[in-house]
Write an enzyme that holds these catalytic residues in place. Structure first.
Site, PDB file in Angstrom:
ATOM      1  N   SER A   1      39.921   2.808 -20.790  1.00  0.00           N
ATOM      2  CA  SER A   1      39.642   2.797 -22.224  1.00  0.00           C
ATOM      3  C   SER A   1      40.674   3.699 -22.891  1.00  0.00           C
ATOM      4  CB  SER A   1      38.217   3.290 -22.522  1.00  0.00           C
ATOM      5  OG  SER A   1      38.074   4.657 -22.145  1.00  0.00           O
ATOM      6  N   LEU A  22      33.434   7.343 -24.362  1.00  0.00           N
ATOM      7  CA  LEU A  22      33.986   6.853 -25.628  1.00  0.00           C
ATOM      8  C   LEU A  22      35.262   6.048 -25.441  1.00  0.00           C
ATOM      9  CD1 LEU A  22      33.517   9.944 -27.992  1.00  0.00           C
ATOM     10  CD2 LEU A  22      31.997   7.967 -27.686  1.00  0.00           C
ATOM     11  N   HIS A  47      39.002   5.031 -15.815  1.00  0.00           N
ATOM     12  CA  HIS A  47      37.685   5.509 -15.395  1.00  0.00           C
ATOM     13  C   HIS A  47      37.442   5.314 -13.907  1.00  0.00           C
ATOM     14  CE1 HIS A  47      35.990   6.155 -19.472  1.00  0.00           C
ATOM     15  NE2 HIS A  47      36.782   5.151 -19.808  1.00  0.00           N
ATOM     16  N   LEU A  70      38.743   2.958 -10.200  1.00  0.00           N
ATOM     17  CA  LEU A  70      39.446   1.972  -9.386  1.00  0.00           C
ATOM     18  C   LEU A  70      38.637   1.847  -8.103  1.00  0.00           C
ATOM     19  CD1 LEU A  70      41.975   0.300  -8.384  1.00  0.00           C
ATOM     20  CD2 LEU A  70      42.869   2.465  -7.555  1.00  0.00           C
ATOM     21  N   TYR A 114      47.161   8.784  -5.598  1.00  0.00           N
ATOM     22  CA  TYR A 114      47.653   8.542  -6.947  1.00  0.00           C
ATOM     23  C   TYR A 114      49.081   9.027  -7.133  1.00  0.00           C
ATOM     24  CZ  TYR A 114      43.012   6.974  -8.208  1.00  0.00           C
ATOM     25  OH  TYR A 114      41.850   6.247  -8.274  1.00  0.00           O
TER      26      TYR A 114
END
Length: 202
Positions: A92, A106, A117, A119, A163
């Site tokens: 988002s 939000l 948010h 994976l 990551y």
């Protein structure tokens, strides 16, 4: 990474059966597409199995999955094999330098930061590199969105090397905690890949 293009090439199928010829409805062997609220249950089932066994907490509950797939489905990406969801990522928009607890629920439509948010990969498809491939596809997609400047996420310590391999850099400890869990905040610069954006066919 040629393995990303995982659509199988199949030659003509010769059938001796007397079944009348007609259009055969087949599903692509591998397909990447944005998710919709109709995918929410499949998403949550994969997420719940992936996270509950490890940390005891899901990044997103079912109503939050539906929430983000309704507000910003274009910031999600699902990997389907023969019509079955096998991996996904949900994001988002966020409008501040660092993540705060508000970022968990939000979507800021005028933000320039994509908050990733979650994976997750279905348990039967893990250890096949699908998480890395999906993240690579997702970041390539974000480069095609002119309003996106960066992607951020928070993860536990043991996921930092994963990551990093995708190009994320550590920003430091996250101010967000969930129960006893602490997180590291990581960032990927999309704006820094302007040359790649110009030459990516976007």
């Amino acid at each position: 990474m040629s393995v990303v293009n995982a659509v199988s090439s199949m030659g003509p199928l010769h059938m001796r059966s007397p079944v009348p010829r007609g259009r055969r409805h087949t599903l692509p062997a591998s397909e990447f597409r944005s998710l919709s609220p109709e995918d929410a249950i499949s998403v949550f089932e994969i997420e719940r199995e992936a996270f509950i066994s490890v940390s005891g907490e899901c990044p997103l509950h079912l109503d939050e999955v539906r929430h983000f797939l309704t507000l910003c489905p274009e910031l999600s990406l699902g990997w389907f094999e023969e019509g079955r969801l096998v991996a996904f990522v949900i994001g988002s928009l966020w409008d501040q330098e660092r993540l705060t607890t508000d970022a968990l629920t939000l979507h800021k439509p005028h933000g320039t930061t994509v908050h990733i948010h979650v994976l997750a990969v279905h348990r039967t498809f893990r250890q096949q590199g699908k998480g890395s491939i999906l993240m690579w596809r997702y970041l390539q997609y974000l480069r095609c969105l002119p309003y996106v400047r960066r992607a951020v996420l928070m993860c536990e310590d043991f996921l930092v090397p994963f990551y990093r391999k995708s190009g994320f850099k550590v920003k430091g400890p996250s101010e967000i905690t969930v129960g006893p869990l602490a997180f590291i905040e990581m960032r990927y610069s999309v704006r820094g890949h302007a040359f790649m954006r110009r030459n990516s066919g976007c």
